[in-house]
Design an enzyme around this catalytic site. Structure first.
Site, PDB file in Angstrom:
ATOM      1  N   GLY A   9      26.853  52.313  43.465  1.00  0.00           N
ATOM      2  CA  GLY A   9      27.847  52.409  42.407  1.00  0.00           C
ATOM      3  C   GLY A   9      27.336  53.212  41.228  1.00  0.00           C
ATOM      4  CB  THR A  44      22.352  48.076  39.132  1.00  0.00           C
ATOM      5  OG1 THR A  44      23.416  47.158  39.383  1.00  0.00           O
ATOM      6  CG2 THR A  44      21.164  47.307  38.603  1.00  0.00           C
ATOM      7  CB  VAL A  45      26.936  48.093  35.718  1.00  0.00           C
ATOM      8  CG1 VAL A  45      27.112  49.578  35.459  1.00  0.00           C
ATOM      9  CG2 VAL A  45      27.696  47.673  36.964  1.00  0.00           C
ATOM     10  CG  ASP A  46      26.066  44.251  39.589  1.00  0.00           C
ATOM     11  OD1 ASP A  46      27.082  44.261  38.874  1.00  0.00           O
ATOM     12  OD2 ASP A  46      26.093  44.401  40.816  1.00  0.00           O
ATOM     13  CG  MET A  72      32.152  45.584  38.354  1.00  0.00           C
ATOM     14  SD  MET A  72      31.481  47.242  38.623  1.00  0.00           S
ATOM     15  CE  MET A  72      32.766  47.933  39.665  1.00  0.00           C
ATOM     16  N   GLY A  73      29.877  41.925  38.830  1.00  0.00           N
ATOM     17  CA  GLY A  73      28.731  41.029  38.938  1.00  0.00           C
ATOM     18  C   GLY A  73      28.875  40.158  40.166  1.00  0.00           C
ATOM     19  CD  GLU A 104      32.356  42.273  41.211  1.00  0.00           C
ATOM     20  OE1 GLU A 104      33.429  42.872  41.402  1.00  0.00           O
ATOM     21  OE2 GLU A 104      31.237  42.805  41.400  1.00  0.00           O
ATOM     22  CG  LEU A 155      35.464  46.024  31.881  1.00  0.00           C
ATOM     23  CD1 LEU A 155      36.327  46.887  30.994  1.00  0.00           C
ATOM     24  CD2 LEU A 155      34.480  45.219  31.040  1.00  0.00           C
ATOM     25  NE  ARG A 171      35.671  51.502  41.927  1.00  0.00           N
ATOM     26  CZ  ARG A 171      35.579  52.307  42.988  1.00  0.00           C
ATOM     27  NH1 ARG A 171      35.634  53.609  42.824  1.00  0.00           N
ATOM     28  NH2 ARG A 171      35.431  51.797  44.191  1.00  0.00           N
TER      29      ARG A 171
END
Length: 404
Positions: free
Chosen positions: A11, A137-139, A183-184, A235, A285, A287
């Site tokens: 991603g 990673t945004v996670d 996300m997550g 999520e 929220l 992407r």
């Protein structure tokens, strides 16, 4: 001198291209390699021999690349499996055909596993080839880093949208609930970061097994106390048995990961069906959090760029392979209450196949948000805004290399 290759996978983030820009710029300043090739669409396109020469990218293009969202080389969800010698040998053939000695791979957990697998295989079968990881990673779920490039910018925009939508929600007198989904999949870092705003009433994280009755009780209390309830849910929110709240749990993304989305809608309907309020608002929220280059964190874009520089610099050592560069907080600065980042490198095996979950000690009980210690962790990461190059009133972006 041989050439190098850099590719992106997984991603995208708002700053993944800053790391790419760092590698390209580093080689212009210190030409360790003759040419810098970009692998289009990650390992998948690279295996097909789809490369783009980035060596002489103009200075302005590098500056614009740093602020261009998504993956400028294109990305993929291709799993390079251990034991699949055909793919490994094909990659070496591509590298040999372009006199490439070193590959930089920018990606998340699975990409760092790919770096480890390739480096391990190459020790025996292609000792002249080297593989180096640059995380993103945004996670924010990689270990052993303090945080991952991409996460601070995602947290910044998540906080901005949380506050803006809370103010929009708070303007009405009609009874309704507001649920924001972020996300997550396995870790709630991004959802938790929204609590920096002070607007979040209830927080649903993957780390806390979801209890429907306890949750609805807390929702009712919020409406009784203040007449409103703003909820943020990851999520990956799930029940004690591991079942996801979201409706998309049956699919997978090619890595045996559930494709999620729908937790917020499930929570809203749950609240409406319980008769607490007659309506609700859902904001996904998704992407937007990872592609909002207009809300880049200055800390994030600078660190992502510097990681690219650092990876290139370290690769000048011919023994540097199977390693990942990462970010951690300077302990001395932290002891003085200051934020200062430092870069380090470690074996890819220590970065891959582990999930750094949001600390249980930072989670308040009964979905009541996060502790002050957690707030202090987040705050310095979202500080500052880069001065963007504008074009026609919008942030300038480069045409993706995979679209040229």
């Amino acid at each position: 001198m041989a050439n190098c290759l850099v590719a992106q996978s997984g991603g995208p983030t708002a700053v993944i291209n800053a790391s790419l820009a760092g590698v390209v710029r580093a080689n212009q300043l210190n030409p360790v390699y003759n040419r810098v090739f970009g692998g289009l669409h990650g390992i998948e396109g690279t295996l097909a021999g789809k490369l783009y020469d980035l060596t002489d990218l103009p200075s302005r293009d590098i500056d614009v690349l740093k602020q261009t969202p998504s993956s400028a080389l294109g990305t993929c969800r291709y799993k390079l499996k251990r034991g699949n010698d055909a793919d490994y040998r094909r990659l070496v053939d591509v590298m040999d055909a372009h006199d490439i000695s070193t590959m930089f791979y920018i990606g998340g957990n699975d990409s760092m596993d790919t770096v480890d697998a390739l480096a391990s295989w190459a020790q025996e079968h292609a000792p002249s080839k080297r593989f180096i990881g640059i995380p993103k990673t945004v996670d924010n779920d990689l270990v052993p880093v303090d945080h991952c490039p991409g996460f601070p910018s995602a947290a910044k925009v998540a906080c901005q949208i949380t506050h803006a939508t809370y103010l929009d929600y708070a303007a009405y007198t009609r009874p309704e609930v507001f649920v924001l989904e972020v996300m997550g999949r396995d870790a709630g870092w991004l959802a938790a970061s929204t609590c920096v705003t002070g607007d979040v009433d209830l927080l649903i994280l993957p780390e806390t097994p979801f209890n429907k009755d306890a949750f609805l009780s807390e929702v009712q209390k919020k409406f009784d106390q203040k007449g409103e309830c703003y909820i943020v849910a990851s999520e990956g929110a799930r029940y004690a048995d591991g079942a996801y709240l979201s409706a998309g749990e049956a699919a997978n993304d090619g890595f045996a990961h559930a494709v999620l989305g729908g937790a917020a809608a499930t929570l809203k309907q749950m609240i409406v069906d319980a008769g607490i309020v007659p309506r609700g608002v859902v904001q996904d929220l998704s992407r937007a959090a990872r592609s909002s280059n207009f809300a880049q964190s200055l800390v994030d874009v600078n660190e992502a760029y510097d990681l690219g520089l650092s990876a290139h610099m370290r690769s000048a050592d011919p023994a540097f392979t199977g390693q990942v560069v990462g970010v951690r907080r300077n302990a001395a600065a932290a002891a003085e209450g200051r934020y200062d980042a430092e870069f380090f490198a470690g074996p890819a095996s220590e970065f891959a196949n582990f999930v750094k979950q949001f600390p249980a000690a930072w989670i308040r009980p009964d979905y009541q948000g996060i502790t002050d210690e957690a707030i202090a962790y987040f705050r310095p990461l979202i500080e500052g805004e880069p001065k963007l190059i504008m074009d026609g009133g919008l942030p300038a972006t480069l045409t993706p290399f995979n679209k040229r």
